[in-house]
Every structure is written in C-alpha cells, then in structure tokens.
Design an enzyme around this catalytic site. Structure first.
Site, short mmCIF file in Angstrom:
data_model
loop_
_atom_site.label_atom_id
_atom_site.label_comp_id
_atom_site.label_asym_id
_atom_site.label_seq_id
_atom_site.Cartn_x
_atom_site.Cartn_y
_atom_site.Cartn_z
N LYS A 169 0.82 -1.21 0.00
CA LYS A 169 0.00 0.00 0.00
C LYS A 169 0.86 1.26 0.00
O LYS A 169 1.90 1.31 0.67
CB LYS A 169 -0.89 -0.06 1.24
CG LYS A 169 -2.06 0.88 1.29
CD LYS A 169 -2.95 0.50 2.47
CE LYS A 169 -4.16 1.40 2.57
NZ LYS A 169 -5.05 0.98 3.68
N SER A 194 -9.49 1.41 2.13
CA SER A 194 -8.45 2.12 1.42
C SER A 194 -7.38 1.23 0.80
O SER A 194 -6.48 1.71 0.10
CB SER A 194 -7.77 3.12 2.37
OG SER A 194 -7.24 2.45 3.50
N SER A 248 -10.71 -1.37 5.87
CA SER A 248 -9.88 -1.04 4.71
C SER A 248 -9.22 -2.23 4.04
O SER A 248 -8.73 -2.12 2.92
CB SER A 248 -8.80 -0.02 5.10
OG SER A 248 -9.39 1.22 5.38
#
Length: 476
Positions: free
Chosen positions: A81, A157, A181
């Site tokens: 990420k 996310s 997320s």
C-alpha cells in the site's frame, strides 16, 4: 508454463521456487508481464519496482543454487500500500506533496515478508492520504477500477492491493485496516483478507516523522494481507505474526491456540445493529451458515452483537477528537473535493473536551469487555464485511446521505476494529456479475479459528479469482 505462473497460489509459487521447478526470476517476470497487460485497465499498481524485483529474484535463485534454504514465501511477489514504507521508494500517500518522501527502511510487515523470501513488486493505490473516502482514488495516481465492473468501486483504502491480487498482478497484497480497509475491498473484489488482532503484527506508522500518532491511530490501524485463497492468507499470517523492537504493542502470543472442546459455536448476525442489509448479502450469509453447519460447526442465529450503536458513536468521537488539531493542514493536503469525506465527519461529530475524552476511553474499555464476554460464549461470529454489493465510486464523498450509507454498510468492520478482534473476509460467490463475501470474526488472538472457518467456507464455495478485467461491463 511461464504464462501460467501468475495464476498459481502463493503457496504453490513458493513451493515451485524452493523445489527448483521454476526460477524466482521466471516467477517475477510472469507477474511483470501480467502487470503490463492488466494494470493499464485497472490502475492498481502505482510505483512498479520491476528492476528491484528482478534483482531480488536473481539473488533468490543464487541462494538456492548455493544450497541455502529458502523461506516459506520464496520468490512470491507482493504489492504494498502507498502508505506503507518500502526502503528506497517514496511513500507518497497518493499525494503530490509526498512524491519524493523516500523511505529509509522497510516497515516491519514489509521486512517480515522479505525475510520470508517474498519480493515487493510495486506500491498500490489508495485514497489520497487514506482519508479522501472509501473509493480508491488518489491525487497522484487517479482512480483504481474494480475488475468485475468498472462502474463499481473496488473499495478501500487497500483497494489497489485487492485489485492487484484479484487480477493476478501479485500473489499477495499488504494493506492495513482501521475499520474495513482490508475487508471491504476484499469483498468488493472477490478475494480473502485478514484484519488481525490489535498487537498481533508489528508495525511502525511513523512515516511522516519521528513522533508516534495518538491512541486511536495506535490501536485501530492494523496491517493485514490480502490473497486469492485462505491457504495463502494463512501463510502470510504465519510470516507476519511476531514481535519487533520497533513496535512495543506487538505481543508474543502463539499463532495457533488450543483446540476448543466440542463443535465450535458460531453466532450469526446478518444485520448488525438492525440498520438494514441487502438481500444478496443476507443470502450470502445464509449460504455460509449452511456451509459451516455442513463442516461441523455449531451455527446459531443470535439477536445482535454487543453495543453496536454505542461503539460506532465512541469510535467516531474518539477519532475526530484526535484528528481535529491537524485538520486545517490535512484539509489543505487533501485539496478541494478530496476533503469532503472527512469534512462531513468533522461537521457531524464535534471533538470531545478533555473530560469527555477521558470518559470515552472508559467507554472504549467497557465495549471491549462486552465483546470479550460475547466471544467467550461464541468463539466465532459470522456477519457482513459490507451490507451491500459493491457501490458506485465516490458515493461516500458525494453528500451526507451517501456518507451515512457507506458508514452504515461497513459498520461491523468499524466496531470490530474498535474492539481489536480479528476478522477474515472470505468470498462466497458471484451475484449479478458482482462478487459477494462475508467476514468471520473471532476472539482476540484467535486468528487461527477464523482462518479454519474461512477455509471450511472456501472448501465448499470455491475461489473466485484471478479474473480478467471487464472495464466496459461486468465480469463473467
């Protein structure tokens, strides 16, 4: 065979490299070819680490040729990420302001995956600063597309990792989760994801300086892997668990606990808090309940989970209070439009005073105690990761109604993050061209029980990915 390497599970990829059936370089090149083919359509991989990955693979092949023992994830490519540090690579958070924020060292979970032989192949997209909303759209890299249907969000996310894994661009993704997320994009993209217990995986989120964040950020945010199969998720879990001097929160708890006597009880709550659930999601939960019964679990419908609305209120108030002092600066970084998601939260939930905040910390403990007692009776909980099929991109930032709808949809994720217990998202099938899934929540530090149940579900319902993107419509 090389063209099919990226389709193999992470477990099979590592076994093939360790057994000299394929080289790590061949494995990495297969994934790089897949990225070249697919990423222009879905925009999940942001900073491609092609040459670094090929060099790491070459070193792996040299070690094997020299007779050295290779790790459990030997040669397996993974994405990271954009908010998690990879040594020598910018940790951009998806914003232009941090384009050149080069990480001096790997974050602890990246270091652990590397030590097990895995190879970072690229960073993956996120909402700007992880704060612009649930949809994976960043200022620096643009929108990430759900490979099943380009009109639906991949979630976030950790949406870039979910898409990369779902389409075969990486065998594993390293995301993080403070309220859904990892689990929401796993459901929206048809893959599996693990949010571990607070303190299970070591982490260091001091990316922007030497100061640690406040208590909410310290306790709520947990790194977690995404994978196409539960077996791959289990292998990543075994590698990531442990301690690290950079994280005094991480505790040396065994990765596998004692077997429970008799059939494991599973509480089923299809509509946590009674705020509504889509019929397709309710149907997925009923299907999974039947699958677990078939696997020998003691599955029981219960009225509800503990203190849902109270937990959601406390979660929102604590996080807003911690966030409020930095909001003027963060708002400027998010830019016009990118600030709408958090701005609506700030308008709806005022920061607490010092006295109120102290009381909220006590409320937090009370809620955690209630959940510990609930999970003492029912070691596992079956419920939704998100109470609807994948929604349209940016719904949560459009207006107050959209934000409330998304917040309600992920409510079980938010509350289980708040109480610090593990959850495994597992896909259940495809309805109207879109993937569906559920989550299995467990007692603190009993990720093994969650993974066992998820494996039983997968054994009966199958694996949905990898998929080829259907950018103009829904995947078959």
């Amino acid at each position: 065979m090389q063209g099919a390497l990226w389709k193999m599970s992470a477990v099979a990829q590592a076994e093939a490299v360790r057994g000299a059936h394929v080289s790590a370089l061949e494995l990495v090149d297969s994934h790089l070819d897949r990225i070249a083919e697919v990423n222009p359509q879905v925009n999940a991989v942001t900073q491609l680490l092609a040459e670094r990955a090929r060099e790491a693979a070459t070193q792996t092949d040299r070690r094997r040729a020299a007779g050295e023992a290779l790790g459990p994830l030997a040669g397996v490519p993974f994405t990271v990420k954009e908010s998690t540090a990879v040594e020598g690579v910018p940790t951009t958070f998806g914003t232009e302001r941090f384009r050149d924020l080069v990480a001096p060292s790997d974050a602890p979970p990246v270091a652990r995956l590397r030590a097990a032989g895995a190879i970072p192949i690229g960073h993956s997209n996120i909402p700007t600063l992880i704060l612009a909303g649930m949809h994976t759209r960043s200022e620096l890299f643009g929108d990430t597309v759900n490979p099943w249907d380009s009109s639906r969000t991949p979630g976030g996310s950790s949406g870039g990792d979910a898409v990369a894994v779902a389409t075969g661009m990486a065998a594993l993704g390293l995301g993080n989760d403070s309220g859904g997320s990892v689990r929401v994009p796993a459901q929206f993209c048809g893959v599996a994801g693990l949010k571990p217990s607070t303190g299970r995986f070591p982490a260091d989120h001091r990316v922007l300086g030497s100061d640690d964040p406040g208590p909410a950020s310290q306790i709520l945010v947990t790194d977690g892997p995404l994978a196409r199969s539960v077996g791959d998720l289990r292998l990543a879990y075994e590698v990531l668990a442990g301690t690290d001097p950079r994280d005094p929160r991480a505790v040396p708890v065994p990765t596998y606990g004692e077997a429970l006597p008799g059939p494991v009880k599973v509480a089923v709550v299809a509509d946590p808090g009674g705020h509504g659930v889509h019929p397709a999601v309710r149907g997925a939960i009923e299907t999974v309940a039947d699958a677990l019964r078939d696997a020998g679990y003691d599955v029981r419908e219960v009225r509800d989970v503990p203190r849902m609305d109270e937990a959601l209120e406390a979660y929102g108030r604590i996080t807003v209070t911690e966030f409020a002092p930095t909001w003027p600066v963060v708002r400027e970084l998010l830019g016009k439009g990118g600030d709408r998601y958090i701005a609506m939260a700030m308008e709806q939930t005022p920061p607490a005073s010092a006295d109120e905040f102290m009381k909220l910390m006590g409320t937090w403990m009370t809620i955690r105690r209630s959940w510990a007692e609930f999970l003492d009776t029912y070691p596992l909980l079956l419920g939704p990761s998100f109470t609807e099929p994948p929604v349209e991109p940016g719904l949560e930032s459009r207006d107050r109604a959209g934000r409330d709808r998304v917040g309600s949809g992920m409510r079980l994720c938010s509350v289980t993050s708040f109480v610090g217990v593990p959850g495994v998202a597992v896909p259940t099938g495809v309805v109207d061209g879109l993937p569906l899934g559920v989550q299995i929540v467990g007692r603190a530090f009993r990720e093994d029980l969650c993974l066992d149940a998820a494996q039983a579900i997968e054994d009966r319902l199958g694996v949905l990915t990898p998929v080829d993107p259907r950018v103009g419509g829904r995947a078959d």
